[in-house]
Scaffold this motif. Structure first.
Motif, PDB file in Angstrom:
ATOM      1  N   LYS A  66       0.818  -1.215   0.000  1.00 22.15           N
ATOM      2  CA  LYS A  66       0.000   0.000   0.000  1.00 22.15           C
ATOM      3  C   LYS A  66       0.852   1.265   0.000  1.00 22.15           C
ATOM      4  O   LYS A  66       0.591   2.210  -0.736  1.00 22.15           O
ATOM      5  CB  LYS A  66      -0.897   0.011   1.243  1.00 22.15           C
ATOM      6  N   ALA A  95      -3.762  10.226   0.017  1.00 22.46           N
ATOM      7  CA  ALA A  95      -2.960   8.993   0.059  1.00 22.46           C
ATOM      8  C   ALA A  95      -2.901   8.463   1.484  1.00 22.46           C
ATOM      9  O   ALA A  95      -3.004   7.251   1.716  1.00 22.46           O
ATOM     10  CB  ALA A  95      -1.546   9.256  -0.465  1.00 22.46           C
ATOM     11  N   LEU A  96      -2.783   9.366   2.435  1.00 21.56           N
ATOM     12  CA  LEU A  96      -2.743   8.977   3.847  1.00 21.56           C
ATOM     13  C   LEU A  96      -4.061   8.304   4.236  1.00 21.56           C
ATOM     14  O   LEU A  96      -4.073   7.229   4.848  1.00 21.56           O
ATOM     15  CB  LEU A  96      -2.512  10.235   4.675  1.00 21.56           C
ATOM     16  N   SER A 152       1.070   9.258  -5.616  1.00 23.11           N
ATOM     17  CA  SER A 152       0.834  10.591  -5.063  1.00 23.11           C
ATOM     18  C   SER A 152       2.063  11.451  -4.847  1.00 23.11           C
ATOM     19  O   SER A 152       1.936  12.666  -4.720  1.00 23.11           O
ATOM     20  CB  SER A 152       0.134  10.475  -3.705  1.00 23.11           C
ATOM     21  N   GLN A 187      -6.190   6.878   2.312  1.00 25.39           N
ATOM     22  CA  GLN A 187      -6.418   5.633   1.571  1.00 25.39           C
ATOM     23  C   GLN A 187      -5.487   4.506   2.018  1.00 25.39           C
ATOM     24  O   GLN A 187      -5.872   3.344   2.010  1.00 25.39           O
ATOM     25  CB  GLN A 187      -6.216   5.868   0.070  1.00 25.39           C
ATOM     26  N   SER A 188      -4.266   4.849   2.381  1.00 25.04           N
ATOM     27  CA  SER A 188      -3.245   3.798   2.509  1.00 25.04           C
ATOM     28  C   SER A 188      -2.653   3.613   3.889  1.00 25.04           C
ATOM     29  O   SER A 188      -2.074   2.566   4.165  1.00 25.04           O
ATOM     30  CB  SER A 188      -2.080   4.087   1.556  1.00 25.04           C
ATOM     31  N   PHE A 189      -2.741   4.603   4.743  1.00 28.48           N
ATOM     32  CA  PHE A 189      -2.030   4.465   6.010  1.00 28.48           C
ATOM     33  C   PHE A 189      -2.798   3.544   6.959  1.00 28.48           C
ATOM     34  O   PHE A 189      -4.010   3.687   7.116  1.00 28.48           O
ATOM     35  CB  PHE A 189      -1.807   5.835   6.657  1.00 28.48           C
TER      36      PHE A 189
END
Lengths: 212, 212
Positions: free
Chosen positions: A95, B99-100, A103, B102-104
């Motif tokens: 991920k 992005a954070l 991004s 969605q992915s963190f």
């Protein structure tokens, strides 16, 4: 590339990218000039610190005028090597690796991502944001003789040490390390920046719970 | 929450999340026990350092057996507050903020993201990964009286100082700062972790170009 005349203190190197992004913000807001006082306020340092920091790299700004935002932005971009042909690969396509590929403004910072390397059969042969994803077993062949100098490491923590040894032997000398493992190297030709952003959140929480 | 008996050195706090993620890796690989020597190797410290580090928080491990991976993982997770009800908001919903979201692995680290705040009309009212996105003007009303203690800052560098002042006045005391501006606070109740991952790439490149 602009080379400084003297050894630059670590704290100045630390602030250089901050100057760059402050100036880029101002430039995007169409600000034409900035005084050392205004720049100091944005940087949370004193104005004499701003003048001292920049003096390591040349003569910028004019008394009574301040700095031309565009010119200073370009100069610091040059110092940082942003307009050069910097090549990077991403190792680890979970991920975090995919979020980075999707991004992160690599191009804006002067970097071309040539390829990403992973192990999950489902993604090998595909691409993310136009960047091809190969199996990690093809790393040596891909990297050898190319001008790729930097690897972003987004693979599992427990695998990172083994991979780094191999990457160094293939000629990679810069490591942008996102794993939670602090990397260090005795080799003066190897440069490492540890990012650890999951760790920083855990550390923040710990420090808040145990204010000391 | 487990509280340490003595003041814990900064370096130990720094390593705590690394222990956690090393142990999580081992646990996911179904490793049941680990010696201090094996753990030291993964952590790139000495085995006596491992024993000393962990001794700040209690008695772990048994002579001749080592550490039970699952038990130590849970203990360190407890020390880090991972099993508590930690609430966070994300301020700034550009590429990095999204992005954070969605992915963190927030949940995996014990965090619930309650909401994200931005300014672009196109995204206000929508959601990312199930997290609602509100206009930044609604921050005060949303945050006041809630148990949100931490804000992740992913907004433009030049806006961060102004927003942080407001957030502190609304009761936010922890800042996970992704902007390129180093934040600092004199207030002993305010805790800040600066991440700066774009800066770290620029710094890596500079250090490689000017090996010193």
């Amino acid at each position: 590339m602009i080379s400084p005349k003297h050894t630059v203190p670590k704290a100045v190197i630390w602030r250089l990218p901050c100057y760059y992004s402050c100036l880029r913000d101002l430039y995007q807001k169409e600000v034409e000039r900035v005084s050392s006082e205004e720049l100091a306020k944005l940087m949370v340092v004193t104005s004499s610190q701003v003048r001292l920091d920049l003096s390591y790299f040349g003569h910028f700004g004019q008394k009574g005028y301040g700095y031309n935002v565009r010119q200073l932005l370009i100069s610091i971009g040059n110092i940082l090597g942003i307009y050069e042909d910097n090549h990077i690969i991403v190792v680890g396509v979970g991920k975090l690796g995919r979020a980075l590929l999707q991004s992160f403004p690599f191009l804006q910072l002067g970097f071309t991502v040539d390829a990403a390397f992973g192990t999950s059969p489902g993604i090998i042969g595909s691409s993310v944001s136009g960047i091809p994803i190969y199996h990690i077993s093809g790393l040596e062949e891909y990297v050898t003789g190319q001008k790729i100098r930097i690897a972003a490491l987004t693979l599992p923590t427990s695998e990172v040490q083994g991979i780094v040894k191999h990457l160094i032997s293939y000629g990679i000398t810069g490591f942008w390390n996102f794993t939670s493992m602090d990397l260090a190297s005795d080799d003066p030709l190897v440069t490492i920046e540890n990012v650890h952003f999951a760790n920083s959140l855990l550390r923040l929480n710990y420090r808040m719970n145990h204010l000391q």
